[in-house]
Design a protein around this motif. Structure first.
Motif, PDB file in Angstrom:
ATOM      1  N   LEU A 153      -0.139  -3.976   7.665  1.00 20.72           N
ATOM      2  CA  LEU A 153       1.192  -4.114   7.096  1.00 20.72           C
ATOM      3  C   LEU A 153       2.162  -3.369   8.013  1.00 20.72           C
TER       4      LEU A 153
ATOM      5  N   LEU B  89      -6.177  -6.104   7.026  1.00 20.04           N
ATOM      6  CA  LEU B  89      -4.800  -6.550   6.959  1.00 20.04           C
ATOM      7  C   LEU B  89      -3.907  -5.389   7.373  1.00 20.04           C
TER       8      LEU B  89
ATOM      9  N   THR C  54       2.845  -8.955   8.499  1.00 18.80           N
ATOM     10  CA  THR C  54       1.439  -8.582   8.351  1.00 18.80           C
ATOM     11  C   THR C  54       0.634  -9.280   9.440  1.00 18.80           C
TER      12      THR C  54
END
Length: 85
Positions: A49, A47, A38
Motif C-alpha cells: 500500500l 500487497l 497498491t
C-alpha cells in the motif's frame, strides 16, 4: 468499499479500527493518509500500500494469508474509511 482494491488514488483515508501490518507497524484509530496505489506480489500473496502520511511517501506491506493480514484485507472497509475534508 468492500476490499482494499476499491481505494481511490488521491483520496484521504482514516483508520477506524486499529491494525498491525506485515512489518509490525501499528496503525492506530485516527491515523490518516492519502492513498496513492497498491502493488500485488502473487508469489507471496503480498500487497503493498503506497500512501502519503505526514507529507511523506510511505509503504505499508500486508500479506493476504490467514496467518497474516488476510482478515484485514478481506474486510478493509471495517478498518479504513474514506474521509472528505
Amino acid at each position: 468499499m468492500g476490499n482494499i482494491n476499491q481505494l481511490k488514488p488521491g483520496k484521504k483515508y482514516e483508520v477506524i479500527k486499529a491494525f498491525v501490518d506485515y512489518d509490525y507497524i501499528r496503525h492506530p484509530i485516527g491515523e490518516t493518509w492519502i492513498f496513492e496505489k497498491t502493488n500485488f506480489l502473487p508469489y507471496e500473496d503480498g500487497l503493498t500500500l503506497h500512501v502519503i502520511h505526514h507529507e511523506r511517501s510511505q509503504v505499508y506491506r500486508l500479506q493476504w494469508r490467514a496467518e497474516e493480514q488476510a482478515e484485514i484485507l478481506s474486510d478493509f472497509e471495517s478498518y479504513v474509511l474514506e474521509i472528505n475534508d
